[in-house]
Enzyme design. Structure first.
Site, mmCIF file in Angstrom:
data_model
loop_
_atom_site.group_PDB
_atom_site.id
_atom_site.type_symbol
_atom_site.label_atom_id
_atom_site.label_comp_id
_atom_site.label_asym_id
_atom_site.label_seq_id
_atom_site.Cartn_x
_atom_site.Cartn_y
_atom_site.Cartn_z
ATOM 1 N N ARG A 114 0.834 -1.215 0.000
ATOM 2 C CA ARG A 114 0.000 0.000 0.000
ATOM 3 C C ARG A 114 0.867 1.262 0.000
ATOM 4 N NH1 ARG A 114 -4.640 0.725 -1.612
ATOM 5 N NH2 ARG A 114 -5.538 -0.938 -0.329
ATOM 6 N N GLN A 137 -8.780 -6.701 -9.017
ATOM 7 C CA GLN A 137 -8.608 -5.250 -9.111
ATOM 8 C C GLN A 137 -7.155 -4.896 -9.442
ATOM 9 O OE1 GLN A 137 -10.557 -2.185 -7.914
ATOM 10 N NE2 GLN A 137 -9.278 -1.335 -6.308
ATOM 11 N N ARG A 152 1.241 -6.194 -9.923
ATOM 12 C CA ARG A 152 1.679 -5.625 -8.636
ATOM 13 C C ARG A 152 1.804 -6.681 -7.540
ATOM 14 N NH1 ARG A 152 -3.379 -2.395 -5.853
ATOM 15 N NH2 ARG A 152 -4.964 -3.978 -6.182
ATOM 16 N N HIS A 205 0.374 3.769 -10.495
ATOM 17 C CA HIS A 205 -0.568 4.200 -9.437
ATOM 18 C C HIS A 205 0.189 4.993 -8.357
ATOM 19 C CE1 HIS A 205 -3.859 3.980 -6.612
ATOM 20 N NE2 HIS A 205 -4.538 3.118 -7.328
ATOM 21 N N ASP A 214 -12.462 9.865 -6.899
ATOM 22 C CA ASP A 214 -12.003 8.704 -7.668
ATOM 23 C C ASP A 214 -12.422 8.931 -9.120
ATOM 24 O OD1 ASP A 214 -11.059 6.285 -8.472
ATOM 25 O OD2 ASP A 214 -12.172 5.086 -7.016
ATOM 26 N N GLU A 246 -2.232 9.382 -11.251
ATOM 27 C CA GLU A 246 -1.686 8.227 -11.960
ATOM 28 C C GLU A 246 -1.602 8.479 -13.460
ATOM 29 O OE1 GLU A 246 -4.063 4.776 -10.867
ATOM 30 O OE2 GLU A 246 -4.828 5.903 -9.171
#
Ligand code: TA6
Length: 325
Positions: free
Chosen positions: A70, A88, A93, A171, A216, A282
């Protein structure tokens, strides 16, 4: 490169990070540094010459595969968000990448010494959920002035003649002093998809973007340069993005995300009040997926710098961005 005991600069150090996960530290002469975990090929730290951290990393980040770390700069591939059948943000990652011992050369030589090349290739396990062969090469470079450059080269290596499609995002979690004192410039008047409103399309009104609640959004067809201005710290982050002409849809979107208090509390690896100290902006390709035929390669590049707010380094020169690696 020589050993630290000789007093000479170690530009690239291979070491272990949290929970023994392999990581690479990049250093530059003026004292800037960056850290990259092989797990997720994730940049988790980027510091300026004063040792100040420029990326947000949650105090609750677990560093426990298969969970993504995170903070820092997770890479979303081959799927951004939930727009597809994969988990997701795709699987890149939460895969263990390798150091790429022999990457194909870039078009032009770069004088940079602090860089690392990583590679992720298809595996039999991944083929069950995404039936394609690919090579994903990532170069992370720390420039002498402290700029952080990331270049992704993704190649379709399918032997069945099939093209594949993907969406993508760097991201990036920027470290900021206080979300309510931050402004983003470069996205005003653009169209965006609001993920909090079922991806409905709106047009941004007014001036630069400021934050008062959860955000978002994916802004579409964004310029090559976006600025994130941290008023309290008098620091401006510049995000520049670029690519080769045969991938014209490169980074046609930029995503801005902040979870705000309720979602932060509901996210186990995110501190309750940490939403005030982070902002994700991003460089991404969200709306129109990139298609690669067998043998084709896509390149996507992000370049970050942090400068005092009074200083403006001018527009991105795309040629310069392409030439350095
Ligand atoms: O890029 C924005 C976003 O897709 C948000 O919707 C938010 O959920 C965020 O990414 C974090 O996703 P993650 O899977 O890392 O929890």
């Amino acid at each position: 490169m020589s050993s630290p005991s000789s007093g000479e600069m170690v530009f690239v150090e291979h070491t272990k990070g949290v929970n023994g996960l392999p990581k690479v530290i990049l250093r530059e002469v003026r004292g800037c540094s960056a850290e990259v975990y092989l797990y997720g090929a994730q940049v988790t730290s980027w510091k300026n010459e004063h040792g100040e951290e420029l990326l947000f990393l949650s105090s609750k980040a677990t560093f426990k595969p298969p969970k993504a770390i995170r903070g820092g700069i997770p890479i979303c591939f081959p799927q951004f968000g939930v727009q597809g059948s994969l988990e997701q943000h795709g699987f890149a990652r939460n895969r263990h990448w390798m150091v790429d011992p022999d990457p194909p050369p870039f078009l032009t030589c770069s004088p940079n010494k602090a860089f690392i090349d990583l590679i992720l290739k298809h595996s039999e396990e991944d083929a069950k959920i995404w039936p394609h062969r690919y090579e994903f090469r990532l170069r992370v470079t720390l420039g002498p002035g402290g700029d952080l450059m990331m270049t992704s080269r993704i190649r379709n290596t399918n032997t069945d003649g099939k093209p594949f499609m993907f969406t993508f995002s760097y991201h990036t979690y920027f470290a900021i002093t206080d979300i309510s004192e931050v402004r983003v410039e470069g996205l005003e008047t653009l169209d965006y998809l609001d993920y909090l409103k079922n991806k409905e399309r709106f047009t941004e009104q007014g001036d630069a973007i400021t934050f008062e609640a959860e955000v978002d959004k994916a802004y579409l067809s964004t310029p090559t340069k976006i600025a994130i201005i941290d008023h309290e710290r008098k620091r401006t982050y510049e995000l520049r993005k670029d690519g080769l002409p045969d991938a014209a849809l490169l980074f046609s979107s930029a995503v801005v995300w902040n979870p705000w208090d309720k979602k932060a509390k509901a996210t186990p690896d995110f501190g309750d009040n940490e939403y005030k100290q982070m902002l994700c902006v991003e460089a991404a390709c969200v709306e129109k997926p990139i298609t690669l035929k067998p043998g084709e390669e896509w390149r996507g590049r992000q370049e970050l710098s942090a400068v005092p707010s009074s200083y403006c380094s001018g527009q991105l020169d795309p040629q310069k961005a392409l030439q350095s690696s």
